[in-house]
Design an enzyme around this catalytic site. Structure first.
Site, PDB file in Angstrom:
ATOM      1  CB  CYS A  24     108.873   4.495 -15.253  1.00 58.93           C
ATOM      2  SG  CYS A  24     108.133   3.320 -16.420  1.00 58.93           S
ATOM      3  CG  ASP A  33     106.885   8.106 -13.791  1.00 57.86           C
ATOM      4  OD1 ASP A  33     107.088   8.529 -14.939  1.00 57.86           O
ATOM      5  OD2 ASP A  33     106.691   6.912 -13.525  1.00 57.86           O
TER       6      ASP A  33
END
Length: 147
Positions: free
Chosen positions: A45, A52
Site C-alpha cells: 500500500c 496487499d
C-alpha cells in the site's frame, strides 16, 4: 531472442521498472489464448506500507512473440516491495505487457483481497476480443469472505 533467465539463478529485480521481460518467437501460426494465473501476487500500500494481496489472471492472444514465463514470474515478484494502488499495479502490468509484446489482444483481471473491509477488483483489456478465439471466463469468484 534468447531468454536471459531460463536455466539461470535469477534474483528478484529491485523494482518492476528494473525487471526485464523476455519474449520469444511465437511457436504457432494460429490464433490461440495464453493464460497466466498468479494467485499470490503481492505489492505494498503506498499510504501505509502494509502488504496487499491479489489473484491476477493475464490472458493474451499472441502475435509474433510470447512472454517467457520465468521472466514474467520475476517481473511480478518485483512488486513485493513496490508501493502502488491496486489500479496502478493491475493496469500497469497489462499496459507494459501489451506495449512490449505487442500481442493481438491482452486482458488482465486483478482480484484484490480486502483492504479496509473492501475488496477491489481491477480489469483492463487492450481492445475488443478477437473473433475466432476461445476466451473463457477468468473463473475467479467475487470475494465472499470465509464462508
Amino acid at each position: 531472442m534468447d531468454p536471459k533467465f531460463l536455466g539461470q539463478a535469477s534474483p528478484l529485480p529491485a523494482s518492476p521498472e528494473a525487471a526485464e521481460l523476455d519474449y520469444v518467437p511465437n511457436p504457432r501460426n494460429t490464433p490461440y489464448l495464453v493464460r497466466f494465473t498468479s494467485p499470490e501476487f503481492t505489492s505494498l500500500c503506498p499510504v501505509t506500507g502494509q502488504p496487499d494481496f491479489a489473484h491476477l489472471v493475464i490472458d493474451y492472444v499472441p502475435a509474433t512473440t510470447i512472454v517467457e514465463s520465468k521472466s514474467l514470474k520475476l517481473f511480478l515478484g518485483a512488486f513485493r516491495n513496490h508501493a502502488a494502488f491496486h489500479e496502478d499495479c493491475t493496469v500497469g502490468i497489462g499496459e507494459r505487457l501489451f506495449r512490449e509484446m505487442n500481442p493481438v489482444w491482452l486482458r488482465i483481471g486483478g482480484y484484490w483481497y480486502p483492504r479496509g473491509g473492501i475488496p477491489i477488483d481491477v480489469f483492463w483489456q487492450s481492445g475488443e476480443q478477437p473473433a475466432g478465439v476461445w476466451i473463457p471466463d477468468q473463473g475467479v469468484p467475487g470475494y465472499r469472505g470465509r464462508g
